[in-house]
Design an enzyme around this catalytic site. Sequence first.
Site, PDB file in Angstrom:
ATOM      1  CB  CYS A   2      -0.946   0.084   1.190  1.00  0.00           C
ATOM      2  SG  CYS A   2      -2.071  -1.295   1.296  1.00  0.00           S
ATOM      3  NE  ARG A  27       4.549   1.687   0.019  1.00  0.00           N
ATOM      4  CZ  ARG A  27       5.554   1.447   0.864  1.00  0.00           C
ATOM      5  NH1 ARG A  27       6.783   1.661   0.468  1.00  0.00           N
ATOM      6  NH2 ARG A  27       5.323   1.017   2.067  1.00  0.00           N
ATOM      7  CD1 TRP A  73       0.004  -6.415  -2.939  1.00  0.00           C
ATOM      8  CD2 TRP A  73      -0.305  -6.911  -0.788  1.00  0.00           C
ATOM      9  NE1 TRP A  73       0.310  -7.733  -2.761  1.00  0.00           N
ATOM     10  CE2 TRP A  73       0.139  -8.079  -1.452  1.00  0.00           C
ATOM     11  CE3 TRP A  73      -0.564  -6.999   0.580  1.00  0.00           C
ATOM     12  CZ2 TRP A  73       0.332  -9.296  -0.814  1.00  0.00           C
ATOM     13  CZ3 TRP A  73      -0.379  -8.222   1.215  1.00  0.00           C
ATOM     14  CH2 TRP A  73       0.071  -9.348   0.526  1.00  0.00           C
ATOM     15  CG  ASN A  99       1.457   0.651   4.230  1.00  0.00           C
ATOM     16  OD1 ASN A  99       1.189  -0.539   4.034  1.00  0.00           O
ATOM     17  ND2 ASN A  99       2.678   1.118   4.192  1.00  0.00           N
ATOM     18  N   GLY A 100      -0.776  -1.111   6.368  1.00  0.00           N
ATOM     19  CA  GLY A 100      -0.459  -1.943   7.535  1.00  0.00           C
ATOM     20  C   GLY A 100      -1.627  -2.846   7.864  1.00  0.00           C
ATOM     21  CD  GLU A 485      16.900 -13.439  -7.367  1.00  0.00           C
ATOM     22  OE1 GLU A 485      16.374 -13.938  -6.361  1.00  0.00           O
ATOM     23  OE2 GLU A 485      16.571 -12.330  -7.820  1.00  0.00           O
ATOM     24  CE  LYS A 489      13.564 -11.733  -9.520  1.00  0.00           C
ATOM     25  NZ  LYS A 489      14.306 -11.345  -8.373  1.00  0.00           N
ATOM     26  CD  GLU A 492       9.770 -11.939  -8.404  1.00  0.00           C
ATOM     27  OE1 GLU A 492       9.155 -11.492  -7.444  1.00  0.00           O
ATOM     28  OE2 GLU A 492      11.000 -11.834  -8.509  1.00  0.00           O
ATOM     29  CG  HIS A 508      18.762 -36.797  -3.285  1.00  0.00           C
ATOM     30  ND1 HIS A 508      19.093 -38.067  -2.877  1.00  0.00           N
ATOM     31  CD2 HIS A 508      19.935 -36.141  -3.450  1.00  0.00           C
ATOM     32  CE1 HIS A 508      20.415 -38.165  -2.788  1.00  0.00           C
ATOM     33  NE2 HIS A 508      20.941 -37.003  -3.129  1.00  0.00           N
ATOM     34  CE  LYS A 607      11.667  -2.936  -5.788  1.00  0.00           C
ATOM     35  NZ  LYS A 607      12.019  -4.324  -6.134  1.00  0.00           N
TER      36      LYS A 607
HETATM   37  C1  F6R Z   1      11.679 -10.793  -5.569  1.00  0.00           C
HETATM   38  C2  F6R Z   1      11.560  -9.734  -4.604  1.00  0.00           C
HETATM   39  C3  F6R Z   1      11.169 -10.096  -3.203  1.00  0.00           C
HETATM   40  C4  F6R Z   1      11.979  -9.260  -2.213  1.00  0.00           C
HETATM   41  C5  F6R Z   1      11.480  -9.518  -0.790  1.00  0.00           C
HETATM   42  C6  F6R Z   1      12.304  -8.783   0.233  1.00  0.00           C
HETATM   43  O1  F6R Z   1      12.045 -10.302  -6.817  1.00  0.00           O
HETATM   44  O2  F6R Z   1      11.741  -8.589  -4.901  1.00  0.00           O
HETATM   45  O3  F6R Z   1      11.334 -11.456  -2.973  1.00  0.00           O
HETATM   46  O4  F6R Z   1      13.326  -9.583  -2.341  1.00  0.00           O
HETATM   47  O5  F6R Z   1      10.149  -9.129  -0.689  1.00  0.00           O
HETATM   48  O6  F6R Z   1      12.249  -7.410   0.043  1.00  0.00           O
HETATM   49  P1  F6R Z   1      13.308  -6.457   0.694  1.00  0.00           P
HETATM   50  O7  F6R Z   1      14.628  -6.766   0.115  1.00  0.00           O
HETATM   51  O8  F6R Z   1      12.846  -5.065   0.360  1.00  0.00           O
HETATM   52  O9  F6R Z   1      13.281  -6.722   2.173  1.00  0.00           O
END
Ligand code: F6R
Length: 612
Positions: A2, A27, A73, A99-100, A485, A489, A492, A508, A607
């Site tokens: 949010c 956000r 969000w 937000n929260g 990773e 990517k 997501e 395994h 994010k």
């Molecule tokens: C994946 C991604 C998330 C963040 C995670 C932690 O691409 O961006 O998995 O890495 O939400 O976020 P931060 O680093 O802001 O604590």
Amino acid sequence: MCGIVGYIGNKEAFFVIIKGLKLLEYRGYDSAGVALQNGTLEVYKKKGKVAELEAFVMEQKHDGAIGIGHTRWATHGEPNDMNAHPHTSMHGLFTIVHNGIIENYAKLKTDLTEQGYVFSSQTDTEVLANLIEFIYRQDEAINAEMAVQLALSKVVGAYGIAVLCSAENDKMIVARKGSPLVVGLGNGEYFVASDASPIIEFTNQVVYLNDEDIAVIKRDSFTLKNVRNTPVSLKISHLNLEIGELEKGGFEHFMLKEIHEQPRTIEETFRGRLRSDESEIVLGGLINIFPKIVKAERIIIIGCGTSWHAALIGEYLLEEYAQIPVEVEYASEFRYRKPVIRPTDVVILISQSGETADTLAALHLAKEKGATVLGICNVVGSTLARETDAGVFTHAGVEIGVASTKAFTAQVTVLTMFALKLARERKTISAEDYSLLVRELSQIPEKGRLILQSNDKIKAIAEKYKDAVNALYLGRGYLFPVALEGALKLKEISYIHAEGYAAGEMKHGPIALVDDNLPVIVVAPQDDYYEKIVSNIQEVKARRGNVIAIVTEGDKVLKEMVTDFIEIPASHPAVAPLLTVIPLQLLAYHIALMKGCNVDQPRNLAKSVTVE
Ligand code: F6R
């Protein structure tokens, strides 16, 4: 999660707010809304993106020089018009954006229902709006800020809120606990936002609210105190942010821009820290605390998602070179699982945003237990940056694409420098290895630029595999976290189910998935594990799996063996994650784009994850 924007001054609030909400859309983007004060309080809200809200409000009365806005969000209640913020209390006295999460909202709702309150949404935020109003109406001596303050004292949970009161329409009240809020100080005007990006166009003077701060903002005054009524000293910070950083700079998407920025952002991360004469690594933020770090008995590295993957690479680096025991933890597990934390431990929290709720909770726990807490963080002024004992900024610049790319490589760069510095101080690395690694790290940007030239080739590979339903990513050693990773990517942003595995673990279980429909992406440069990973590739091929390999330039063996390959320049294994991740980011990007997905704002994600 949010985004909140507020404005009070002489400009048309609507335009300031809409522009700000677009910058905060990373956000959350389930719904958006705005409340504008102009004699009466007009509230407009809509499911969907900020642009949809903008088009809708442009056809309505949208003047007014005071207003609040929100991009959501969803937590409580599905994304629809009704659950969108702002929320107005039943008698219309208070309108708020939040937000929260109000964790005790159910109990508060029951109490308010008994008092005759009726609710029109499923949100916890409407409960807070009604609670503020209920308190306000109890006693004429209670003004709007007192009502907000009293209501917040009954709340369990996290909040960043901006509140307007229709009976006291010259002010805005803002407060935070657990969810970030920044106030920009203009000339006869104030700006409120969840981060500084909507503010920078207007002023570079800001105040970051701390937990339990509450501020009353009028056109000509700004008063700050604590929700428990204790005075708070005002600390004005200066923003160091370029507006250009918030734009796509000619790229089709922020994610693509941020992938391409990596050679430069990695340089930014080691600028002034990695000395060209290889003599010393200087991490300014840690200078005073380094003697304590050198004596640590154990290091615990904590993060979520991509930051957790960076932490894993940190573990490998620190154990190999600094010979210190390291544990890596998911913040969401660590905070609740009653871990052993000792005062002799150094706990490193990694977070791009510096606002991730679980990571902050882990930080508080580690601090409570007396450990030394360090941050590796991208956002200056964030809660993590302010609450750790010391830390290192990653200096990757603003990351707007929801899928993290340049923040990851910046985190890994910091961890590499940290491990080398610690190894040097602990005398666990030879002078030759130290020099070699410093040199290898400094060559990464140039090699990264070469990898980016493979973009068209990676796009062609993406075209072949875009319709896959599943994908498997394999790597060993330093490249196991890179496999994780790469898989993250892909899933997501393209919504293809992908799993990352340590290549040696394939037999395994995951090998059962292999057939001629499964793309298996193997990170296989020529390092100490090369022979072993070649065997893993053979095992996949024997089951008719399609192997896409990331290989060292000139590797004839794998080029012959695999279905598709992407070449990268040779590098030392310890810095290879910084290179091998780039093709995986591009592969995910192109596949997602070809599938018509919203690359910068994938569904269900946000994010900055400021809720548990
Ligand atoms: C994946 C991604 C998330 C963040 C995670 C932690 O691409 O961006 O998995 O890495 O939400 O976020 P931060 O680093 O802001 O604590």
